[in-house]
Design a protein around this motif. Structure first.
Motif, PDB file in Angstrom:
ATOM      1  N   ARG A  90       0.833  -1.209   0.000  1.00  0.00           N
ATOM      2  CA  ARG A  90       0.000   0.000   0.000  1.00  0.00           C
ATOM      3  C   ARG A  90       0.863   1.252   0.000  1.00  0.00           C
ATOM      4  NH1 ARG A  90      -3.417  -1.353   4.999  1.00  0.00           N
ATOM      5  NH2 ARG A  90      -2.957  -3.367   4.170  1.00  0.00           N
ATOM      6  N   VAL A  91       0.264   2.344  -0.433  1.00  0.00           N
ATOM      7  CA  VAL A  91       0.919   3.654  -0.478  1.00  0.00           C
ATOM      8  C   VAL A  91       0.129   4.572   0.441  1.00  0.00           C
ATOM      9  CG1 VAL A  91       1.591   5.601  -1.939  1.00  0.00           C
ATOM     10  CG2 VAL A  91       1.667   3.265  -2.856  1.00  0.00           C
ATOM     11  N   LEU A  92       0.835   5.222   1.359  1.00  0.00           N
ATOM     12  CA  LEU A  92       0.189   6.090   2.346  1.00  0.00           C
ATOM     13  C   LEU A  92       0.810   7.479   2.322  1.00  0.00           C
ATOM     14  CD1 LEU A  92       0.197   3.542   5.317  1.00  0.00           C
ATOM     15  CD2 LEU A  92      -1.746   4.141   3.880  1.00  0.00           C
ATOM     16  N   PRO A  93       0.040   8.495   2.712  1.00  0.00           N
ATOM     17  CA  PRO A  93       0.605   9.842   2.814  1.00  0.00           C
ATOM     18  C   PRO A  93       1.445   9.961   4.091  1.00  0.00           C
ATOM     19  CG  PRO A  93      -1.677   9.866   3.503  1.00  0.00           C
ATOM     20  CD  PRO A  93      -1.399   8.481   2.990  1.00  0.00           C
ATOM     21  N   PRO A  94       2.338  10.933   4.142  1.00  0.00           N
ATOM     22  CA  PRO A  94       3.176  11.106   5.334  1.00  0.00           C
ATOM     23  C   PRO A  94       2.369  11.265   6.628  1.00  0.00           C
ATOM     24  CG  PRO A  94       4.023  12.433   3.551  1.00  0.00           C
ATOM     25  CD  PRO A  94       2.708  11.869   3.085  1.00  0.00           C
TER      26      PRO A  94
END
Length: 83
Positions: A55-59
């Motif tokens: 998955r890709v998450l925001p900071p």
């Protein structure tokens, strides 16, 4: 082996059957070999190297990403998109 200036890297692995709490893992130290890195770069440049991204998450969700990585239930890399 552990002399001043040695450029050792650490890597952790865990057997697929041991994933999750209490899984069996191994911690190894390795020293990068320029020829091996060049071969790896050639494979990546040719588009034959793939990395599974779970998955890709925001900071803003970095704490959640860390917690998730510690569960042992992630099947791939967790990416923080700093865009």
């Amino acid at each position: 082996m552990w002399g001043v200036g040695a450029r050792w890297r650490s890597a952790s692995t865990i057997a697929s059957e041991g994933r999750g709490a209490g899984g069996r893992g191994h911690h190894v130290f390795t020293q990068p070999v320029p020829e091996d890195l060049a071969a790896l770069a050639a494979v990546a440049h040719a588009g034959r190297l793939t990395v599974h991204v779970d998955r890709v998450l925001p900071p803003a969700e970095a704490v959640d990403a860390l917690r998730l990585s510690q569960t042992g239930r992630v099947r791939g890399k967790i990416v923080l998109d700093i865009g």
